[in-house]
Design a protein around this motif. Structure first.
Motif, PDB file in Angstrom:
ATOM      1  N   GLY A 123       3.794 101.349  75.480  1.00 14.14           N
ATOM      2  CA  GLY A 123       4.314 102.707  75.365  1.00 14.14           C
ATOM      3  C   GLY A 123       5.479 102.965  76.318  1.00 14.14           C
ATOM      4  N   ILE A 124       6.298 103.936  75.972  1.00 14.72           N
ATOM      5  CA  ILE A 124       7.449 104.272  76.786  1.00 14.72           C
ATOM      6  C   ILE A 124       7.007 105.008  78.050  1.00 14.72           C
ATOM      7  N   THR A 125       7.688 104.749  79.163  1.00 11.35           N
ATOM      8  CA  THR A 125       7.384 105.429  80.416  1.00 11.35           C
ATOM      9  C   THR A 125       8.541 106.340  80.794  1.00 11.35           C
ATOM     10  N   GLN A 126       8.237 107.327  81.625  1.00 13.24           N
ATOM     11  CA  GLN A 126       9.199 108.379  81.942  1.00 13.24           C
ATOM     12  C   GLN A 126      10.346 107.847  82.802  1.00 13.24           C
ATOM     13  N   SER A 127      11.576 108.140  82.375  1.00 12.89           N
ATOM     14  CA  SER A 127      12.759 107.760  83.137  1.00 12.89           C
ATOM     15  C   SER A 127      13.921 108.619  82.684  1.00 12.89           C
ATOM     16  N   THR A 128      14.725 109.083  83.641  1.00 13.18           N
ATOM     17  CA  THR A 128      15.929 109.832  83.272  1.00 13.18           C
ATOM     18  C   THR A 128      16.910 108.961  82.494  1.00 13.18           C
ATOM     19  N   GLU A 129      16.747 107.630  82.579  1.00 12.04           N
ATOM     20  CA  GLU A 129      17.592 106.746  81.781  1.00 12.04           C
ATOM     21  C   GLU A 129      17.339 106.922  80.295  1.00 12.04           C
ATOM     22  N   ASN A 130      16.197 107.494  79.938  1.00 11.48           N
ATOM     23  CA  ASN A 130      15.897 107.753  78.529  1.00 11.48           C
ATOM     24  C   ASN A 130      16.552 109.033  78.019  1.00 11.48           C
ATOM     25  N   ASP A 131      17.155 109.797  78.904  1.00 13.92           N
ATOM     26  CA  ASP A 131      17.782 111.066  78.523  1.00 13.92           C
ATOM     27  C   ASP A 131      19.244 110.827  78.161  1.00 13.92           C
ATOM     28  N   ASP A 132      19.572 110.906  76.895  1.00 15.70           N
ATOM     29  CA  ASP A 132      20.941 110.667  76.461  1.00 15.70           C
ATOM     30  C   ASP A 132      21.867 111.842  76.737  1.00 15.70           C
ATOM     31  N   LEU A 133      21.326 112.959  77.211  1.00 10.38           N
ATOM     32  CA  LEU A 133      22.156 114.117  77.548  1.00 10.38           C
ATOM     33  C   LEU A 133      22.373 114.250  79.051  1.00 10.38           C
ATOM     34  N   ARG A 134      21.991 113.245  79.805  1.00  9.08           N
ATOM     35  CA  ARG A 134      22.059 113.360  81.261  1.00  9.08           C
ATOM     36  C   ARG A 134      23.492 113.484  81.769  1.00  9.08           C
ATOM     37  N   ASP A 135      24.481 113.067  80.964  1.00  9.28           N
ATOM     38  CA  ASP A 135      25.871 113.152  81.395  1.00  9.28           C
ATOM     39  C   ASP A 135      26.665 114.140  80.543  1.00  9.28           C
ATOM     40  N   LYS A 136      25.982 115.152  79.978  1.00  6.57           N
ATOM     41  CA  LYS A 136      26.644 116.104  79.091  1.00  6.57           C
ATOM     42  C   LYS A 136      26.586 117.532  79.655  1.00  6.57           C
ATOM     43  N   ASN A 137      27.629 118.274  79.358  1.00  6.69           N
ATOM     44  CA  ASN A 137      27.679 119.700  79.657  1.00  6.69           C
ATOM     45  C   ASN A 137      27.542 120.513  78.375  1.00  6.69           C
ATOM     46  N   VAL A 138      27.478 121.828  78.543  1.00  2.00           N
ATOM     47  CA  VAL A 138      27.301 122.727  77.418  1.00  2.00           C
ATOM     48  C   VAL A 138      27.860 124.087  77.818  1.00  2.00           C
ATOM     49  N   ASN A 139      28.210 124.934  76.852  1.00  2.00           N
ATOM     50  CA  ASN A 139      28.611 126.312  77.137  1.00  2.00           C
ATOM     51  C   ASN A 139      27.400 127.217  77.018  1.00  2.00           C
ATOM     52  N   THR A 140      27.158 128.030  78.033  1.00  2.29           N
ATOM     53  CA  THR A 140      25.975 128.882  78.090  1.00  2.29           C
ATOM     54  C   THR A 140      26.352 130.347  78.026  1.00  2.29           C
ATOM     55  N   ILE A 141      25.680 131.078  77.137  1.00  2.00           N
ATOM     56  CA  ILE A 141      25.703 132.538  77.125  1.00  2.00           C
ATOM     57  C   ILE A 141      24.393 132.981  77.762  1.00  2.00           C
ATOM     58  N   ALA A 142      24.466 133.572  78.945  1.00  2.84           N
ATOM     59  CA  ALA A 142      23.268 133.971  79.695  1.00  2.84           C
ATOM     60  C   ALA A 142      23.229 135.487  79.812  1.00  2.84           C
ATOM     61  N   LEU A 143      22.089 136.053  79.462  1.00  9.62           N
ATOM     62  CA  LEU A 143      21.930 137.507  79.460  1.00  9.62           C
ATOM     63  C   LEU A 143      20.569 137.845  80.050  1.00  9.62           C
ATOM     64  N   GLU A 144      20.553 138.734  81.019  1.00  9.54           N
ATOM     65  CA  GLU A 144      19.291 139.210  81.594  1.00  9.54           C
ATOM     66  C   GLU A 144      19.200 140.712  81.367  1.00  9.54           C
ATOM     67  N   VAL A 145      18.090 141.150  80.761  1.00 10.08           N
ATOM     68  CA  VAL A 145      17.928 142.532  80.308  1.00 10.08           C
ATOM     69  C   VAL A 145      16.586 143.063  80.807  1.00 10.08           C
ATOM     70  N   PRO A 146      16.513 144.311  81.259  1.00  6.64           N
ATOM     71  CA  PRO A 146      15.210 144.884  81.611  1.00  6.64           C
ATOM     72  C   PRO A 146      14.251 144.822  80.427  1.00  6.64           C
ATOM     73  N   SER A 147      13.030 144.406  80.684  1.00  8.08           N
ATOM     74  CA  SER A 147      12.053 144.243  79.605  1.00  8.08           C
ATOM     75  C   SER A 147      11.875 145.520  78.798  1.00  8.08           C
ATOM     76  N   ALA A 148      11.884 146.651  79.481  1.00  4.99           N
ATOM     77  CA  ALA A 148      11.658 147.925  78.797  1.00  4.99           C
ATOM     78  C   ALA A 148      12.729 148.227  77.763  1.00  4.99           C
ATOM     79  N   CYS A 149      13.889 147.582  77.881  1.00  6.10           N
ATOM     80  CA  CYS A 149      14.985 147.843  76.941  1.00  6.10           C
ATOM     81  C   CYS A 149      14.849 147.058  75.653  1.00  6.10           C
ATOM     82  N   VAL A 150      13.976 146.055  75.609  1.00  2.90           N
ATOM     83  CA  VAL A 150      13.893 145.207  74.423  1.00  2.90           C
ATOM     84  C   VAL A 150      12.542 145.270  73.724  1.00  2.90           C
ATOM     85  N   THR A 151      11.554 145.905  74.330  1.00  2.00           N
ATOM     86  CA  THR A 151      10.218 145.916  73.726  1.00  2.00           C
ATOM     87  C   THR A 151      10.053 147.022  72.694  1.00  2.00           C
ATOM     88  N   GLY A 152      10.886 148.051  72.737  1.00  2.94           N
ATOM     89  CA  GLY A 152      10.830 149.102  71.737  1.00  2.94           C
ATOM     90  C   GLY A 152       9.463 149.731  71.640  1.00  2.94           C
TER      91      GLY A 152
END
Length: 514
Positions: free
Chosen positions: A243-272
């Motif tokens: 079986g395969i064992t845990q290693s960051t070498e198995n992560d093919d995204l370890r050298d990749k970036n991404v664009n992030t849209i991050a939003l933090e909202v008070p819970s009371a504003c989204v629960t309706g």
């Protein structure tokens, strides 16, 4: 039940459908919704929508802008009818400051003022961005269920926000900490119409937080997807033979970036008016018509018009790649959660367990001296998957109205687990604040999904410290349901930050100046 859709697969949403490969700037790679676990931010919900997959940090000279013709949205269903009660809409703009940097080229009497070919012409820091030859900004609006739209403003009243420039390298930014100081100034406090408390927003490049054994997975799962150690990371070879064992070498995204849209909202504003459980998903849309400009320039490469058409959609992870049939992948990308009944057959009789059975049954029987007729679950329809991914669990993340549909569902009343105490296996790891109750960046959804699709919920799982069979199926329905399936690419909360926007500083496009 016929409105159901399974979430079990073994890769995240990077280039997941034929049509979206033509629109990489609109490709939603991962979506996260969780109760904020940054100390002091109790009572807030964080949404992270990642776009533009598989970014190589050195990918200059134009790097990774968002599409100025698109609308990027985060949708929230407060009551469970599979329709949005709130949508946060992001629209991007780009410009050359003062028309672009020009240099005077040539000897006296024969000079020309020539625009430079690069987006920056010198060092950049948190204190000085004068060398930037390109700006990307965005506006943010919130739309309610009736379609009424209001502008979200910054703490000082501004309506336009800056997306920081990509981390092009350490000659331009001097160091990772210097780049982070530069990017941090574009975390904004925001005033959201209808909310009594301020929220926060950030849009910019981040290290891709997702981990997955991507290449080997799509090469007919070119590894034995069972933990080879007695426990992940033990290094003792005491697990499944070969079986395969845990290693960051198995992560093919370890050298990749991404664009992030991050939003933090008070819970009371989204629960309706619901029960505190929300459903959420992200989409990206383009105008229906795009006519290419035969004499394109930066301001007008094309003319866009017509109604907005959704070309990308993501709620829970791991759906479109290996659950939806290839003929319906683009249909799913453009579909609304309320219409998910059309995909029922892909769920109630999922094909992924059958594929894994074809690939590995003989090897499992030979290794364990067993005689399994199948290693795939035999309970049909798969009510265990319906509960786990489409309707939520009663008392955990089931909404006031139950409408089977593909969304991330989060119970805002379950307190966030501090980063140091989080289980990467979420609810299955006796951590009710994790996936599939929302999704945090440190939740190892690949391993969770592999185990669930192969019948983990037919066996006992820990609930508040005690083993419980949830009653959807029995152990005899899943011969390998208690097997620790894994892709060998580890992930936990230590892989990300514990404060907004949670994802790490992006990888540098180059090393120190020489």
């Amino acid at each position: 039940m016929l409105g159901t859709l399974s979430h079990a697969a073994v890769a995240s949403s990077h280039r997941e459908a034929p049509n979206i490969t033509r629109f990489p700037t609109l490709d939603s790679t991962d979506f996260y919704v969780f109760n904020s676990y940054e100390p002091g931010r109790e009572g807030y919900v964080t949404f992270l929508a990642n776009y533009v997959p598989l970014q190589d940090a050195y990918g200059g000279p134009n790097y990774f802008a968002m599409d100025p013709a698109a609308v990027y949205s985060i949708h929230i269903d407060s009551d469970g009818d599979a329709s949005e009660d709130l949508s946060f809409e992001f629209r991007f703009q780009q410009e050359l400051p003062n028309g672009g940097v020009k240099l005077t080229i040539g000897p006296d009497g024969n000079t020309r003022d020539v625009t430079v070919p690069l987006k920056h012409v010198g060092g950049i820091s948190s204190m000085d961005q004068s060398a930037l030859n390109y700006n990307e900004s965005y506006t943010l609006a919130v739309k309610n269920g009736s379609g009424s739209t209001s502008t979200v403003t910054g703490g000082n009243g501004q309506i336009e926000f800056t997306k920081p420039y990509a981390y092009v390298g350490n000659k331009t930014f001097s160091s990772a900490s210097a780049y982070q100081d530069y990017a941090d100034q574009y975390v904004y406090d925001i005033s959201i119409p209808g909310c009594s408390s301020m929220g926060r927003v950030f849009v910019g490049q981040r290290k891709d937080p997702f981990t997955v054994n991507l290449g080997k997975t799509f090469d007919l799962v070119n590894y034995v997807p069972v933990e080879g150690d007695s426990a992940p990371g033990a290094g003792d070879g005491g697990g499944f033979p070969g079986g395969i064992t845990q290693s960051t070498e198995n992560d093919d995204l370890r050298d990749k970036n991404v664009n992030t849209i991050a939003l933090e909202v008070p819970s009371a504003c989204v629960t309706g008016s619901g029960n505190g459980v929300i459903g959420a998903w992200t989409t990206a849309s383009l105008p229906q018509a795009r006519i290419l400009n035969p004499e394109a320039d930066l301001a007008k490469p094309a003319v866009n018009g017509g109604a907005m058409v959704q070309v990308s959609r993501l709620g829970s992870p791991l759906v479109n790649e290996l659950v939806i049939g290839i003929d319906a992948k683009d249909t799913f990308s453009g579909a609304h959660p309320s219409d998910d009944g059309q995909f029922a057959d892909y769920v109630t009789h999922p094909s992924l367990p059958a594929i894994l059975d074809l690939l590995f049954r003989d090897a499992v029987n030979a290794t364990l001296s067993t005689n399994f007729e199948t290693i795939a679950p035999t309970n049909f329809p798969r009510e265990d998957l319906v509960a786990a991914f489409l309707t939520g669990f009663p008392g955990v993340n089931q909404q006031a109205e139950v409408t089977p549909s593909e969304m991330l569902r989060l119970n805002t009343a379950i307190p966030a687990t501090p980063a140091a105490l989080q289980s990467p296996y979420g609810v299955a790891g006796d951590d009710l604040a994790g996936f599939p109750n929302g999704r945090r960046p440190g939740d190892d959804v690949v391993d969770i999904a592999l185990r669930v699709v192969m019948g983990a919920l037919c066996h006992e799982i820990p609930v508040n410290g005690s083993p419980v069979n949830l009653g959807y199926c029995a152990p005899e329905d899943a011969n390998t349901g208690n097997v620790p399936f894994t892709d060998g690419a580890p992930l936990d909360a230590s892989f990300v930050d514990d404060s907004f926007p949670y994802l790490l500083t992006p990888l540098s496009g180059s090393g120190p100046a020489e």
